[in-house]
Write an enzyme that holds these catalytic residues in place. Structure first.
Site, short mmCIF file in Angstrom:
data_model
loop_
_atom_site.label_atom_id
_atom_site.label_comp_id
_atom_site.label_asym_id
_atom_site.label_seq_id
_atom_site.Cartn_x
_atom_site.Cartn_y
_atom_site.Cartn_z
N ALA A 67 0.86 -1.17 0.00
CA ALA A 67 0.00 0.00 0.00
C ALA A 67 0.90 1.22 0.00
CB ALA A 67 -0.87 -0.01 1.24
N GLU A 115 -0.66 -9.06 -0.91
CA GLU A 115 -2.08 -9.42 -0.73
C GLU A 115 -2.82 -9.44 -2.07
OE1 GLU A 115 -2.22 -6.35 2.41
OE2 GLU A 115 -3.21 -7.88 3.63
N1 CAA Z 1 4.61 3.17 -0.44
C1 CAA Z 1 5.02 4.35 -0.98
N2 CAA Z 1 6.22 4.49 -1.59
C2 CAA Z 1 7.01 3.41 -1.68
C3 CAA Z 1 6.62 2.14 -1.16
C4 CAA Z 1 5.35 2.07 -0.53
N3 CAA Z 1 4.88 0.90 -0.04
N4 CAA Z 1 7.63 1.26 -1.39
C5 CAA Z 1 8.60 1.95 -2.03
N5 CAA Z 1 8.24 3.24 -2.22
C6 CAA Z 1 8.97 4.31 -2.86
C7 CAA Z 1 10.11 4.79 -1.97
O1 CAA Z 1 9.65 5.76 -1.03
C8 CAA Z 1 11.04 5.39 -3.02
O2 CAA Z 1 10.54 6.65 -3.39
P1 CAA Z 1 11.52 7.93 -3.53
O3 CAA Z 1 12.44 7.57 -4.68
O4 CAA Z 1 10.59 9.05 -3.85
O5 CAA Z 1 12.24 8.05 -2.25
C9 CAA Z 1 10.89 4.46 -4.20
O6 CAA Z 1 9.64 3.79 -4.01
C10 CAA Z 1 11.98 3.40 -4.29
O7 CAA Z 1 12.03 2.72 -3.05
P2 CAA Z 1 13.37 2.56 -2.17
O8 CAA Z 1 14.27 3.73 -2.39
O9 CAA Z 1 12.96 2.29 -0.76
O10 CAA Z 1 14.00 1.27 -2.85
P3 CAA Z 1 14.96 0.20 -2.16
O11 CAA Z 1 15.49 -0.65 -3.25
O12 CAA Z 1 15.94 0.86 -1.27
O13 CAA Z 1 14.00 -0.69 -1.22
C11 CAA Z 1 12.01 -1.90 -0.66
C12 CAA Z 1 12.98 -1.46 -1.78
C13 CAA Z 1 12.72 -2.88 0.27
C14 CAA Z 1 10.83 -2.59 -1.34
C15 CAA Z 1 11.54 -0.66 0.12
O14 CAA Z 1 11.07 0.32 -0.80
C16 CAA Z 1 10.45 -0.92 1.08
O15 CAA Z 1 10.68 -1.48 2.15
N6 CAA Z 1 9.21 -0.51 0.76
C17 CAA Z 1 8.07 -0.58 1.66
C18 CAA Z 1 7.56 -2.01 1.78
C19 CAA Z 1 6.42 -2.05 2.78
O16 CAA Z 1 6.57 -1.76 3.95
N7 CAA Z 1 5.22 -2.44 2.30
C20 CAA Z 1 4.05 -2.52 3.12
C21 CAA Z 1 3.27 -1.24 3.07
S1 CAA Z 1 1.94 -1.19 4.24
C22 CAA Z 1 0.75 -2.17 3.59
O17 CAA Z 1 0.85 -2.66 2.47
C23 CAA Z 1 -0.43 -2.42 4.48
C24 CAA Z 1 -1.46 -3.31 3.96
O18 CAA Z 1 -1.49 -4.48 4.20
C25 CAA Z 1 -2.56 -2.77 3.20
#
Ligand code: CAA
Length: 263
Positions: A67, A115
């Site tokens: 999300a 999901e």
């Molecule tokens: N939401 C919004 N933006 C996101 C995102 C997310 N879930 N995942 C990645 N992005 C964005 C980052 O903020 C970044 O944007 P900027 O360039 O503007 O800074 C861009 O995508 C690239 O991401 P990273 O720089 O973080 O890339 P990375 O290679 O260093 O890491 C990753 C990759 C491990 C996937 C990392 O991005 C990450 O951990 N993302 C979040 C994963 C997460 O926590 N997902 C669960 C969300 S909550 C949810 O989904 C609840 C539910 O059940 C409904």
């Protein structure tokens, strides 16, 4: 069909391809894309007469990294509950689709993205696919159905492992656990997903729809799945599809289902 604003759409050889299209945000799912996907799966897809849908993400880094966390930060409790409900409506629309939906996962499928893949009927992951529910890292639980759908696929112990440790599962472990149905080389998940849909498209179309419905009855607390199997087994036997399937078998010829092309 009007072209969607929040995802890419293609229809070729009776196979629809839906591509999440926010590669810079790793295809994170915001409210707009979820609403439009919900409308697509609930209202538009059933009228298209196609054989199946491939659901994938643009770019080579992610199916969907969850999300949209930044959007969540703007929401209050009521809005978060509404968002979770919208997630459930979308996932149910996919799960209950009468035609198969296959997730093609390149890279990350995390949180809400995972999901979304779990709601699909089948999952093809690339050798570099990485899946998980990292929500506890954010101090929240999965909100788009993983607490209920993941145990159906991998059992309680493995679900708690994934959700409590927030660790990412790689493609081999996911295949071993039954989370992935196939592993494909990097960049090839969409074509493998299309091959699977093409194969399924040669089968009795109503039988395929009823397989989906009857298997899902097992997980529906309000249904008696065995009773549904009996009734469906009987009702399908009255259709031309069954007559053609059995006739082709005894005549030792290729089967010709009336709407084998999904039309
Ligand atoms: N939401 C919004 N933006 C996101 C995102 C997310 N879930 N995942 C990645 N992005 C964005 C980052 O903020 C970044 O944007 P900027 O360039 O503007 O800074 C861009 O995508 C690239 O991401 P990273 O720089 O973080 O890339 P990375 O290679 O260093 O890491 C990753 C990759 C491990 C996937 C990392 O991005 C990450 O951990 N993302 C979040 C994963 C997460 O926590 N997902 C669960 C969300 S909550 C949810 O989904 C609840 C539910 O059940 C409904």
């Amino acid at each position: 069909m009007e072209l969607p604003k929040n995802f890419l759409f293609e229809l070729n050889n009776h196979i629809a391809t839906v591509t999440l299209n926010r590669p810079k945000a790793l295809n994170a799912l915001n409210k707009d894309v979820m609403e439009e996907l919900h409308d697509f799966f609930s209202n538009q897809l059933p009228q298209m007469g196609c054989k199946g849908v491939v659901l994938t993400g643009s770019g080579d880094r992610a199916f969907a990294a969850g999300a949209d966390i930044k959007e969540f930060m703007t929401m209050d409790r009521i809005q978060m509950e509404a968002q979770s409900k919208l997630g459930h409506q979308l996932m149910f629309a996919i799960e209950k689709s009468p035609i198969p939906v296959v997730a093609a996962i390149e890279g990350y499928a995390l949180g809400g993205g995972f999901e979304l893949a779990l709601a699909c009927h089948l999952r093809v992951g690339s050798e570099k696919a990485r899946m998980g529910n990292p929500e506890v890292n954010l101090g929240i639980i999965p909100g788009y159905g993983a607490t209920q759908r993941l145990p159906q696929l991998v059992g309680r112990g493995r679900s708690l492992d994934i959700m409590m440790t927030a660790r990412m599962i790689d493609a081999n472990e996911a295949l071993e656990w039954g989370l992935l149905n196939r592993i494909a080389p990097v960049g090839k998940t969409v074509s493998v997903a299309k091959e699977i849909i093409t194969l399924i498209g040669t089968k009795g179309p109503m039988a395929i729809t009823k397989v989906i419905e009857t298997v899902d009855a097992y997980y529906d607390k309000n249904k008696d799945g065995f009773a549904e199997e009996v009734a469906t087994f009987g009702s399908l036997s009255a259709l031309d599809e069954f007559k053609e399937g059995t006739k082709a078998f005894v005549e030792n010829r290729p089967v010709n289902f009336k709407n084998q092309d999904g039309i």
